[in-house]
Motif scaffolding. Structure first.
Motif, PDB file in Angstrom:
ATOM      1  N   PRO A 129       0.825  -1.158  -0.112  1.00 43.15           N
ATOM      2  CA  PRO A 129      -0.007  -0.068   0.102  1.00 43.15           C
ATOM      3  C   PRO A 129       0.855   1.369  -0.103  1.00 43.15           C
ATOM      4  O   PRO A 129       1.974   1.183   0.680  1.00 43.15           O
ATOM      5  N   LEU A 149      20.592  -1.195   3.306  1.00 44.30           N
ATOM      6  CA  LEU A 149      19.098  -1.453   3.114  1.00 44.30           C
ATOM      7  C   LEU A 149      18.644  -2.657   2.706  1.00 44.30           C
ATOM      8  O   LEU A 149      17.949  -3.287   3.366  1.00 44.30           O
ATOM      9  N   LEU A 206      11.726  -3.877  10.793  1.00 43.01           N
ATOM     10  CA  LEU A 206      11.049  -4.194   9.341  1.00 43.01           C
ATOM     11  C   LEU A 206      10.397  -2.973   9.031  1.00 43.01           C
ATOM     12  O   LEU A 206      10.491  -2.247   7.966  1.00 43.01           O
ATOM     13  N   ILE A 207       9.580  -2.180  10.195  1.00 45.39           N
ATOM     14  CA  ILE A 207       9.026  -1.091   9.783  1.00 45.39           C
ATOM     15  C   ILE A 207       9.939   0.017   9.600  1.00 45.39           C
ATOM     16  O   ILE A 207       9.720   0.932   8.584  1.00 45.39           O
ATOM     17  N   ARG A 243      12.246   3.776   5.156  1.00 46.65           N
ATOM     18  CA  ARG A 243      13.497   4.460   4.554  1.00 46.65           C
ATOM     19  C   ARG A 243      13.594   4.190   2.966  1.00 46.65           C
ATOM     20  O   ARG A 243      14.333   4.780   2.238  1.00 46.65           O
ATOM     21  N   LEU A 244      12.608   3.464   2.440  1.00 47.26           N
ATOM     22  CA  LEU A 244      12.001   3.417   0.972  1.00 47.26           C
ATOM     23  C   LEU A 244      11.805   4.920   0.466  1.00 47.26           C
ATOM     24  O   LEU A 244      10.673   5.492   1.212  1.00 47.26           O
ATOM     25  N   PRO A 245      11.976   5.156  -0.606  1.00 45.09           N
ATOM     26  CA  PRO A 245      11.357   6.473  -1.304  1.00 45.09           C
ATOM     27  C   PRO A 245       9.966   6.468  -1.383  1.00 45.09           C
ATOM     28  O   PRO A 245       9.632   5.229  -1.858  1.00 45.09           O
ATOM     29  N   GLY A 246       9.150   7.327  -1.128  1.00 45.92           N
ATOM     30  CA  GLY A 246       7.764   6.979  -1.412  1.00 45.92           C
ATOM     31  C   GLY A 246       7.047   6.709   0.019  1.00 45.92           C
ATOM     32  O   GLY A 246       5.693   6.636   0.115  1.00 45.92           O
ATOM     33  N   LEU A 247       7.636   6.149   1.191  1.00 43.43           N
ATOM     34  CA  LEU A 247       7.025   5.648   2.110  1.00 43.43           C
ATOM     35  C   LEU A 247       7.410   6.366   3.180  1.00 43.43           C
ATOM     36  O   LEU A 247       8.720   6.816   3.384  1.00 43.43           O
ATOM     37  N   ALA A 251      15.113  -8.904   7.586  1.00 44.87           N
ATOM     38  CA  ALA A 251      13.813  -8.456   8.335  1.00 44.87           C
ATOM     39  C   ALA A 251      12.878  -9.320   7.812  1.00 44.87           C
ATOM     40  O   ALA A 251      11.890  -9.619   8.550  1.00 44.87           O
ATOM     41  N   ARG A 261       4.483   6.272   8.887  1.00 46.60           N
ATOM     42  CA  ARG A 261       2.886   5.962   8.858  1.00 46.60           C
ATOM     43  C   ARG A 261       2.749   4.877   7.733  1.00 46.60           C
ATOM     44  O   ARG A 261       2.193   3.825   8.092  1.00 46.60           O
ATOM     45  N   TRP A 295      -1.744   0.105  17.650  1.00 45.19           N
ATOM     46  CA  TRP A 295      -0.387   0.717  17.396  1.00 45.19           C
ATOM     47  C   TRP A 295      -0.558   2.149  17.528  1.00 45.19           C
ATOM     48  O   TRP A 295       0.110   2.883  18.385  1.00 45.19           O
ATOM     49  N   LEU A 355      12.967  -0.161   8.321  1.00 45.30           N
ATOM     50  CA  LEU A 355      13.728  -0.185   7.173  1.00 45.30           C
ATOM     51  C   LEU A 355      12.665   0.308   5.756  1.00 45.30           C
ATOM     52  O   LEU A 355      13.075   0.778   5.089  1.00 45.30           O
ATOM     53  N   LEU A 356      11.343  -0.196   6.005  1.00 44.68           N
ATOM     54  CA  LEU A 356      10.593  -0.154   4.978  1.00 44.68           C
ATOM     55  C   LEU A 356      10.425   1.596   4.968  1.00 44.68           C
ATOM     56  O   LEU A 356       9.951   2.178   3.837  1.00 44.68           O
ATOM     57  N   ARG A 411       4.180   1.429   8.456  1.00 51.91           N
ATOM     58  CA  ARG A 411       3.520   0.497   9.314  1.00 51.91           C
ATOM     59  C   ARG A 411       2.271   0.011   8.529  1.00 51.91           C
ATOM     60  O   ARG A 411       2.134  -1.305   8.869  1.00 51.91           O
ATOM     61  N   ARG A 412       1.516   0.546   7.622  1.00 46.04           N
ATOM     62  CA  ARG A 412       0.625  -0.041   7.018  1.00 46.04           C
ATOM     63  C   ARG A 412       1.294  -1.084   6.189  1.00 46.04           C
ATOM     64  O   ARG A 412       0.679  -2.225   5.873  1.00 46.04           O
ATOM     65  N   ALA A 413       2.214  -0.847   5.456  1.00 45.11           N
ATOM     66  CA  ALA A 413       2.750  -1.823   4.560  1.00 45.11           C
ATOM     67  C   ALA A 413       3.267  -3.022   5.424  1.00 45.11           C
ATOM     68  O   ALA A 413       2.918  -4.335   4.899  1.00 45.11           O
ATOM     69  N   ALA A 414       3.907  -2.815   6.738  1.00 44.29           N
ATOM     70  CA  ALA A 414       4.491  -3.984   7.344  1.00 44.29           C
ATOM     71  C   ALA A 414       3.033  -4.751   7.547  1.00 44.29           C
ATOM     72  O   ALA A 414       3.012  -6.124   7.446  1.00 44.29           O
ATOM     73  N   HIS A 466       0.265  -4.836   5.896  1.00 44.52           N
ATOM     74  CA  HIS A 466      -0.337  -5.395   4.749  1.00 44.52           C
ATOM     75  C   HIS A 466       0.492  -6.822   4.525  1.00 44.52           C
ATOM     76  O   HIS A 466       0.017  -8.005   4.388  1.00 44.52           O
TER      77      HIS A 466
END
Lengths: 199, 199
Positions: free
Chosen positions: A20, A41, B12-13, B18-22, A48, B25, A94, B15-16, B28-31, B33
């Protein structure tokens, strides 16, 4: 024209695009970003995701997700065991935890009643809620979204727990902190006025 | 208050995020999901990140990324070996490939000259470009961004290849397909008018 990238990279991009908040374009950007930061990364993310996919479990007590069962919160001896906060989803749990709002335990329903979407009582984690509410719990706080489905579910739960000696409460309605009256809907203003408090 | 989630999930949250576009908040949604779609998404993503982190390499010929070296494009016998398309970054290569624009090979600079950011000729993949342009190449298409730094780099490359018997071209300036004149800047309109073509 053949794909310019190997199947492994293509697969990574396709998977990232299903998160998402990411689409095909941002998934490509994310994949390139990962490759450029391989040690900082990409490798940690590979570890992870592997660790979480192997260890994450749904807590058999509250329905939250964690790497242990019962989860960290259910095992925490500093939590007040007499208060149970009912939430729709883990993300709500959360959110309340980030706000540090109440040092109690949770119960994750896994959804709300929604006849239109075919979600009935049997699809939610309700049986376990009644069991938990019956053992050493004095208050059940219903912290569901202030939507029609959320409020319907709140009423359903109230009926369900009627026979138990527990106090059932819900989150207050009112003006959000930092909110401007001019931008609020009438329902919120009416609720805020009705439940006005002494200064 | 202790973190409501285990350290593995927290990691995991982070690291996610740090992705461009995330951001935090959406991470957390991505994790969540990912956890909800463990078999369909989390496990495949763990595999894909692992495979890519182990196998991805920078192509020693063109500077692109792939799981083989030389990369799929450099090895493709159907590509015209006499044309070399110079791009700033791998993402530009992918964009041109998606457009299926020219069945040729690429050369990825890894950046553009930018004195303000301290990027000089030695920081770019230029030496290898001269070598490649000198062997069996008849045309070098400079496909850099139409920015000041991009155009400076284009001129630098033109000087660099001056002594070689290659034709040096660049992408045309003009009205984007689907674009409206009213919204275009004057530089683009001037370029489009100067390079007008017969109907």
């Amino acid at each position: 024209m053949a794909s310019p990238i190997g199947p492994e990279l293509e697969r990574l991009i396709q998977l990232l695009a299903r998160l998402p908040g990411l689409g095909p374009r941002s998934a490509r950007r994310a994949a390139l970003h990962l490759i450029k930061k391989r040690e900082a990364l990409l490798e940690p993310l590979a570890d992870a995701t592997r660790v979480v996919s192997e260890r994450v479990v749904v807590c058999s007590a509250c329905g939250s997700v964690d790497t242990r069962d019962p989860c960290t919160i259910c095992c925490d001896p500093k939590r007040d065991p007499s208060i149970l906060i009912v939430v729709e989803d883990v993300s709500d749990l959360w959110a309340l935890e980030r706000a540090g709002v109440l040092n109690a335990r949770y119960h994750v329903l896994g959804g709300v009643l929604s006849p239109l979407d075919g979600v009935g009582p049997d699809d939610l984690n309700l049986g376990r809620l009644v069991e938990r509410a019956a053992t050493g719990v004095s208050e059940v706080v219903i912290a569901l979204n202030a939507t029609v489905d959320g409020q319907t579910t709140a009423h359903y739960i109230t009926d369900l727990l009627q026979h138990l000696p527990v106090k059932i409460t819900r989150l207050a309605h009112g003006v959000p902190v930092g909110g401007e009256l001019d931008y609020l809907d009438e329902g919120t203003l009416v609720a805020a006025m009705r439940q006005r408090t002494a200064l």
